[in-house]
Design a protein around this motif. Sequence first.
Motif, mmCIF file in Angstrom:
data_model
loop_
_atom_site.group_PDB
_atom_site.id
_atom_site.type_symbol
_atom_site.label_atom_id
_atom_site.label_comp_id
_atom_site.label_asym_id
_atom_site.label_seq_id
_atom_site.Cartn_x
_atom_site.Cartn_y
_atom_site.Cartn_z
ATOM 1 N N LYS A 102 0.850 -1.185 -0.215
ATOM 2 C CA LYS A 102 0.108 -0.038 0.056
ATOM 3 C C LYS A 102 0.868 1.038 0.023
ATOM 4 O O LYS A 102 0.464 2.333 -0.717
ATOM 5 C CB LYS A 102 -1.070 -0.084 1.282
ATOM 6 C CG LYS A 102 -2.224 -1.072 1.171
ATOM 7 C CD LYS A 102 -3.006 -0.794 2.209
ATOM 8 C CE LYS A 102 -4.089 -1.748 2.288
ATOM 9 N NZ LYS A 102 -4.989 -1.612 3.438
ATOM 10 N N ASP A 105 2.161 1.452 -3.405
ATOM 11 C CA ASP A 105 1.384 2.075 -4.440
ATOM 12 C C ASP A 105 1.146 3.515 -4.511
ATOM 13 O O ASP A 105 0.742 4.136 -5.575
ATOM 14 C CB ASP A 105 0.153 1.243 -4.292
ATOM 15 C CG ASP A 105 0.356 -0.332 -4.916
ATOM 16 O OD1 ASP A 105 0.926 -0.288 -5.436
ATOM 17 O OD2 ASP A 105 -0.553 -1.204 -4.500
ATOM 18 N N LYS A 106 1.241 3.944 -3.065
ATOM 19 C CA LYS A 106 0.706 5.523 -2.974
ATOM 20 C C LYS A 106 1.870 6.236 -3.187
ATOM 21 O O LYS A 106 1.697 7.635 -2.960
ATOM 22 C CB LYS A 106 0.219 5.721 -1.596
ATOM 23 C CG LYS A 106 -0.976 5.087 -1.086
ATOM 24 C CD LYS A 106 -1.673 5.180 0.078
ATOM 25 C CE LYS A 106 -2.959 4.800 0.395
ATOM 26 N NZ LYS A 106 -3.341 4.976 1.721
#
Length: 888
Positions: A102, A105-106
């Motif tokens: 996560k 991905d950010k």
Amino acid sequence: MAYYLWLIRFLSKPQCKTFLIASFSTFTTLKEGKTTAPAITTKPKTITFSRIFQELTHHRAQNPGKQAHARLIVSGFKPTIFVSNCLIQLYIKCSNLKSALKVFDKMPQRDVVSWNALIFGYAARGEMGIARTLFEAMPERDVISWNSLLSGYLLVGDCAKAIDVFVEMGRLSGMVDNRSFAVALKACSILEDGDFGVQLHCFAMKMGFDKDVITGSALVDMYAKCKKLDDSVSLFNRMSERNWVSWNTVIAGCVQNYKFIEALKLFKIMQKIGVGVSQSTYASILRSCAALSNLKLGTQLHAHALKTDFEMDVIVGTATLDMYAKCNNMSDAQKVFNSLPNRGLQSYNAIIVGYAQNGQGVEALQLFRLLQKSGLGFNEITLSGAFSACAVIAGYLEGLQVHGLAIKSNLWSNICVANSILDMYGKCQDVIEACHVFDEMERRDAVSWNAIIAVQAQNGNEEETLFCFISMLHAIMEPDEFTYGSVLKACAGQQALNYGMQIHSRIIKSGMGSNLFVGSALIDMYCKCGMVEEAKKILNRTEERDVVSWNAIISGFSGAKRSEDAQKFFSYMLKMGVKPDGFTYATLLDTCGNLATVGLGMQFHAQIIKQEMQSDVYISSTLVDMYSKCGNVQDSQIMFEKSPKRDFVTWNAMICGYAHHGLGEEALKVFENMELENVKPNHATFISVLRACAHIGLVEKGLHYFNVMLSDYSLHPQLEHYSCMVDILGRSGQLNKALKLIQEMPFEADDVIWRTLLSICKIHGNVEVAEEAASSLLQLDPQDSSTYILLSNIYADAGMWDKLSYTRRLMRQNKVRKEPGCSWIEVNDKVHTFLVRDKDHPKCEEIYEKLGLLIGEMKWCGCASDVNYEKIEEHESQDGSSSCICNP
């Protein structure tokens, strides 16, 4: 740790909002390895999220890490690539790949470190599909990217894929380092792909990595694992730089290739030049001592480990107890086990297997139960040790329970466990269940086939043994020395010389003719098939002969009733410098008993005492038997009483000795003592007991013991026991009952039992029963001269001269000739042999003169034979026969 605890508390303080996020300064002072937590003042000190994440990563503290991550989000700070990478590393270290992905991905921007971190994380978890996808998606890659993928494939055991990645890495990027070579060479080691390993070596030389200590150590390991120890040692000697890893690698390589002495020599050099030792060093060296059964050196190394503060190390402790176990010193092995502060599964495995291999199955199973209570679980090695323990004690019920545990744990399909189950059922004599286990095995290796072949051979199923061997060949499985050992044993048991010779031919073709173990099995097979001269040739062709080879030929000649030749081979054995063992002396004592050479037997006894072998139960039993057969019952009794351990063989030898010398009461007394000591008798015991009853005329007691065999000991009477009962009934004059017993017994009568009855008929003069016994004997063997002679003597005693003449004519028509009787005696270490009417002895006149005096005294005492020899000779002259039937 103080800093870490302070950090957790500080994250919950409001002051942390005043952090100067962009700063990379630190706020702790580390002096002499001690962390000092600062006092919180009103003036904020600079601290960074990157520093926080790094510290939490070091401690694998996920929850505080999540708090710090939350503070980062709440503060509105936009993390740099470096800070995000630190956060990703934190989640990966805490095995939280979902959160790491996560964060990844950010990230608005990512560098190669970001990609490498995630690839490494998934590769370390064995999720190579995702790791490969991320690798393919990378905009640019460095050597760490390739190494992460390479290490991942090695970790999951896909060594071939790891090598493919290395080849692709070298072709597309050319970016390889010493770690790349180390991983690729490790893959070659596991695959034992020496050819590709050589190519990697050439590539390393081309790239200049051959002088690197990491690559060099990996090359040394690769050559050793690929069974190229000479190349491994040669490369090690050429290394310009060596560290403790290099030394450990070459020592471990020697051990893995069974060059234990070379490993010890390298360890000695390693100590001289001052290279430090590690866990792996001790593990390898202690394994060498275990393989060499060198308890003295192993004990010294144990002391060395204690001095270097490795006494609390579980790996070194496990290797030490394994060494003691393999050196047959289970008391010290148990002490080491008890002293381990943290016992792992490997420690339990080592002690369980050690007890099982030393024949202490009960202790092994007790430790297995202790392991189950410890909560450490078990693996295939544990179960194999437990099954071996059950096999040692023939614990069928215990084996069934462990088998059930193996099925519940799904480890029963493991090939090592399945092979152990096979062996256990074989040792417990459940051949049917062993065959079921073998049939259900999904995969079978050479050990599996050896196990089922050994099961059949150990349980006396010679035909099934040979059938399994043929099935093994059809399965395209190459036999090894253990296979041939079991099959040749089956041929020997069945006296299947033709099969044995065919197997011998196959052994020669396979190049195993010079193998010591196989050679000894061949010698044994040829001896038991009556081909002792061929066995002698095989021994002469064997370049290296150990004690097993000599034992095989000595035992072979002894079994072929060539005791003098057996003793000659013992002399050759000593000249060759081979030290005899317990089996050698037991066999030689048996030859002395056969030849009644008590003088030579006493010399062997003296050697046994010098070598401190007298406590061996097998030897003590043979000594009892030897002295008894040589007529020295008193010394036989002394040896029996001095035996520190007595098994059923020792008791049988003493009972048989008394019975053989007509001391029936003494024999029965020993048997009663045997029962009092809870030693279970066997078939041989009752043969001696029944013979004792026959000697002293105890008919009722003989019948009692005959019935007790089945009722109390579940021993079904065999032909020999019926023969003894015939002797007991016959000596008491109950010849018709004896004949009825023969006719009603569940076996077909052999020549021994009919000859026993015929001899008794001679004592009681029962012509009718004698004629029936003689008729049955002649149907079994028409050329048996003793039958004609016994029957003729019975006719002579009864005055039935016409029938005597008829028997003589029948003997002459069938061309039956009596073999002359033979006896011998040892006087002053020289054996004197005598034949019937022999006149070749230099002192024959003196001997016959003494013999005449003895016969005269026998007649005066009423002990001489009452056969009318003059009448027999008269009928012989009338009949025209000149050969002697009855010996005066």
